[in-house]
Design an enzyme around this catalytic site. Structure first.
Site, mmCIF file in Angstrom:
data_model
loop_
_atom_site.group_PDB
_atom_site.id
_atom_site.type_symbol
_atom_site.label_atom_id
_atom_site.label_comp_id
_atom_site.label_asym_id
_atom_site.label_seq_id
_atom_site.Cartn_x
_atom_site.Cartn_y
_atom_site.Cartn_z
ATOM 1 N N HIS A 263 0.882 -1.188 0.000
ATOM 2 C CA HIS A 263 0.000 0.000 0.000
ATOM 3 C C HIS A 263 0.910 1.226 0.000
ATOM 4 O O HIS A 263 1.716 1.410 -0.899
ATOM 5 C CB HIS A 263 -0.922 -0.114 1.226
ATOM 6 N N HIS A 302 -2.123 -2.100 -9.899
ATOM 7 C CA HIS A 302 -3.064 -1.516 -8.957
ATOM 8 C C HIS A 302 -4.313 -2.357 -8.953
ATOM 9 O O HIS A 302 -4.715 -2.883 -9.990
ATOM 10 C CB HIS A 302 -3.409 -0.076 -9.366
ATOM 11 N N ASP A 358 2.939 5.631 -6.758
ATOM 12 C CA ASP A 358 4.177 5.502 -5.988
ATOM 13 C C ASP A 358 5.414 5.382 -6.851
ATOM 14 O O ASP A 358 6.529 5.476 -6.347
ATOM 15 C CB ASP A 358 4.083 4.275 -5.066
HETATM 16 N N1 CMC Z 1 5.076 -6.758 -10.460
HETATM 17 C C1 CMC Z 1 4.984 -7.952 -11.079
HETATM 18 N N2 CMC Z 1 3.827 -8.635 -11.239
HETATM 19 C C2 CMC Z 1 2.723 -8.069 -10.719
HETATM 20 C C3 CMC Z 1 2.751 -6.830 -10.066
HETATM 21 C C4 CMC Z 1 3.979 -6.156 -9.952
HETATM 22 N N3 CMC Z 1 4.057 -4.980 -9.345
HETATM 23 N N4 CMC Z 1 1.491 -6.493 -9.664
HETATM 24 C C5 CMC Z 1 0.702 -7.507 -10.046
HETATM 25 N N5 CMC Z 1 1.443 -8.445 -10.682
HETATM 26 C C6 CMC Z 1 0.943 -9.688 -11.301
HETATM 27 C C7 CMC Z 1 0.583 -10.705 -10.234
HETATM 28 O O1 CMC Z 1 1.706 -11.537 -9.938
HETATM 29 C C8 CMC Z 1 -0.528 -11.467 -10.910
HETATM 30 O O2 CMC Z 1 0.050 -12.309 -11.875
HETATM 31 P P1 CMC Z 1 -0.598 -13.777 -12.163
HETATM 32 O O3 CMC Z 1 -1.961 -13.469 -12.753
HETATM 33 O O4 CMC Z 1 0.339 -14.428 -13.111
HETATM 34 O O5 CMC Z 1 -0.694 -14.464 -10.833
HETATM 35 C C9 CMC Z 1 -1.280 -10.385 -11.701
HETATM 36 O O6 CMC Z 1 -0.283 -9.364 -11.966
HETATM 37 C C10 CMC Z 1 -2.459 -9.775 -10.951
HETATM 38 O O7 CMC Z 1 -1.966 -9.230 -9.718
HETATM 39 P P2 CMC Z 1 -2.688 -9.334 -8.317
HETATM 40 O O8 CMC Z 1 -1.643 -9.528 -7.258
HETATM 41 O O9 CMC Z 1 -3.799 -10.333 -8.384
HETATM 42 O O10 CMC Z 1 -3.337 -7.901 -8.198
HETATM 43 P P3 CMC Z 1 -3.901 -7.243 -6.881
HETATM 44 O O11 CMC Z 1 -5.012 -6.366 -7.343
HETATM 45 O O12 CMC Z 1 -4.245 -8.253 -5.844
HETATM 46 O O13 CMC Z 1 -2.669 -6.378 -6.328
HETATM 47 C C11 CMC Z 1 -1.160 -4.610 -5.980
HETATM 48 C C12 CMC Z 1 -2.526 -5.019 -6.544
HETATM 49 C C13 CMC Z 1 -1.050 -3.084 -6.010
HETATM 50 C C14 CMC Z 1 -1.052 -5.087 -4.505
HETATM 51 C C15 CMC Z 1 -0.059 -5.261 -6.843
HETATM 52 O O14 CMC Z 1 -0.156 -4.810 -8.178
HETATM 53 C C16 CMC Z 1 1.342 -4.988 -6.298
HETATM 54 O O15 CMC Z 1 1.802 -5.685 -5.395
HETATM 55 N N6 CMC Z 1 2.040 -3.908 -6.819
HETATM 56 C C17 CMC Z 1 3.337 -3.525 -6.285
HETATM 57 C C18 CMC Z 1 3.150 -2.722 -5.016
HETATM 58 C C19 CMC Z 1 2.670 -1.304 -5.286
HETATM 59 O O16 CMC Z 1 3.202 -0.621 -6.153
HETATM 60 N N7 CMC Z 1 1.670 -0.883 -4.497
HETATM 61 C C20 CMC Z 1 1.163 0.514 -4.566
HETATM 62 C C21 CMC Z 1 -0.262 0.590 -4.992
HETATM 63 S S1 CMC Z 1 -0.698 2.286 -5.390
HETATM 64 C C22 CMC Z 1 -0.672 3.112 -3.872
HETATM 65 C C23 CMC Z 1 -1.854 2.780 -3.055
HETATM 66 O O17 CMC Z 1 -2.946 3.221 -3.370
HETATM 67 O O18 CMC Z 1 -1.656 2.042 -2.077
#
Ligand code: CMC
Length: 425
Positions: A263, A302, A358
């Site tokens: 987050h 995201h 971010d």
């Molecule tokens: N790098 C590599 N792969 C990724 C990433 C990433 N940053 N984000 C998602 N994926 C992949 C994930 O592994 C999954 O792949 P697969 O379908 O093969 O399993 C697919 O994309 C879908 O991801 P998810 O984890 O199901 O998506 P989510 O909606 O649960 O997670 C997130 C969203 C923001 C937690 C995630 O994208 C992430 O961890 N990003 C990096 C951390 C980050 O930058 N967070 C800041 C968010 S913006 C500020 C705020 O509002 O908090």
């Protein structure tokens, strides 16, 4: 004819009304299944609405973010953080006289009780400033116990004003303690953002005068971070508030949730990632690791945006303005190359992973010489406005109940207790 969702379970069939693009999860209970009344299963609330809200609108596919109906880029171009705070809290942009009264009201509450300063300073010097901030916010409840009277509109307003006003002071004091410097007290001559910067950077000898371009960039960052509907920390605030809690107890939980690297902690993680990559020549190898699941590309992806995060677009512009003042940051070169390759790689395109807020905010903070541990604190200060608006909306919403999700139990059942001397070794 009204839209309905037809559900069949065994010989039972039910038609659930669809209103506002949703079905009521409680309507599912009317449908029996062999495992009990039907329920919905949604870890991480990926497709579950928890409230009605009129504060922030997001269309993740189109990359739209609006506060009370105003596009965030227009607000970032034309307003100040306290103007946006007024909009988020009360629903309307202030007139000139309303803004003056609102600014005065906030300014008179910027001082924090000395004992709170001592609480923050009782931590070890190397304690993370977010942990100190979380404690500082939670401790405020003990200084304003009447904040528990959440049914009293006057009390609610007074404490919202206090928290928005005092948050920069708490954040700055957490930082000053980390670097072994004395506390700087609020300065009535300065506006909200200037005063925050002065409390962070003022030295004993010289009056701190930030470059107006830096102040403006911080103002823009504050506006972009002010609210983001039902994100993890706002959900934490609303969940704690749903048990009848005061603003400080609820916002303390929000600070804790924001601390997480998935987050608000992502901006700190982006900086660490860029440093680890170290050189633009290593970008390809790093991205190979991401595709093979060895690393995450922090600052990308995201839950809601499946398009460019509209905040990232605005921040990218601010980054360039800040670099005019501070000089080019060598990490920017790595960031730009990461973005360029990632936006064209099948792995990222297929998963609709774009830079989020971010990805660039960390570079601005780094250029302004903040240590990475401070980045999430710089997110928490403006997000306090969103937490306050959402807390207020939650505690005054007659539809809200204590938040208590269900579970699908997968453990043992009805086992017979085994005394110690009869258990297998
Ligand atoms: N790098 C590599 N792969 C990724 C990433 C990433 N940053 N984000 C998602 N994926 C992949 C994930 O592994 C999954 O792949 P697969 O379908 O093969 O399993 C697919 O994309 C879908 O991801 P998810 O984890 O199901 O998506 P989510 O909606 O649960 O997670 C997130 C969203 C923001 C937690 C995630 O994208 C992430 O961890 N990003 C990096 C951390 C980050 O930058 N967070 C800041 C968010 S913006 C500020 C705020 O509002 O908090």
């Amino acid at each position: 004819m009204a839209d309905t969702l037809s559900i069949t379970s065994g010989s039972e069939r039910a038609e659930l009304p669809i209103t506002e693009g949703s079905v009521r999860a409680t309507d599912l209970r009317a449908i029996p299944t062999p495992d009990g009344p039907l329920t919905s299963f949604d870890p991480g609330f990926v497709n579950t609405a928890s409230c009605h809200s009129s504060i922030t609108y997001i269309d993740g596919d189109a990359g739209i973010l609006e506060y009370r109906g105003y596009p965030v880029d227009q607000l970032a171009d034309g307003s100040t953080h306290l103007e946006v705070a007024h909009l988020l809290m009360f629903g309307e942009l202030p007139t000139a006289s309303e803004l003056e009264a609102w600014e005065n009201e906030i300014n008179t509450h910027r001082f924090v009780h000395e004992n709170v300063g001592q609480i923050i300073e009782s931590f070890r010097y190397d304690a993370h400033p977010m942990a100190k901030l979380m404690s500082g916010v939670a401790s405020m409840q003990t200084f304003y116990p009447s904040a528990r009277r959440i049914e009293d509109p006057e009390s609610r307003r007074r404490n919202v004003v206090r928290l928005i006003a005092k948050m920069p002071t708490l954040a700055a004091w957490s930082y000053r303690h980390s670097i072994g410097r004395h506390r700087v007290y609020p300065n009535d001559e300065l506006n909200y953002v200037e005063n925050f910067l002065a409390m962070l950077f003022q030295s004993q000898q010289r009056v701190y005068r930030p470059d107006p371009r830096v102040t403006r960039a911080m103002e823009v960052l504050f506006i972009l971070h002010a609210d983001h509907e039902q994100n993890c920390s706002t959900n934490a605030v609303r969940a704690v508030a749903s048990a009848g809690n005061d603003l400080y107890t609820s916002a303390g939980a929000g600070v804790g949730a924001l601390f997480g690297p998935l987050h608000g902690g992502a901006n700190e993680a982006v900086l660490r990632m860029l440093r680890e990559i170290g050189h633009v020549d290593n970008v390809g190898e790093f991205l190979e690791g991401v595709k093979n699941g060895r690393a995450k590309l922090m600052g990308f992806g995201h839950r809601v945006y499946k398009n460019y995060d509209p905040r990232a677009k605005v921040i990218k512009r601010s980054t360039e303005e800040v670099f005019e003042v501070t000089g080019i940051n060598p990490l920017l070169e790595i960031a730009v190359e990461l973005e360029r390759i990632a936006l064209n790689e099948e792995y990222f395109v297929k998963r609709r992973l774009y830079p989020n807020v971010d990805f660039y905010s960390g570079l601005i903070y780094e250029a302004l010489r903040f240590p990475p541990e401070m980045f999430t604190v710089l997110f928490a200060v403006p997000r306090t406005v969103g937490w306050c608006a959402q807390w207020l909306e939650g505690v005054t919403d007659p539809e809200q109940k204590i938040m208590r999700p269900k579970q699908i139990y997968t453990g043992h059942r009805a086992r017979t207790f085994v005394p110690m001397d009869e258990r297998d070794a």
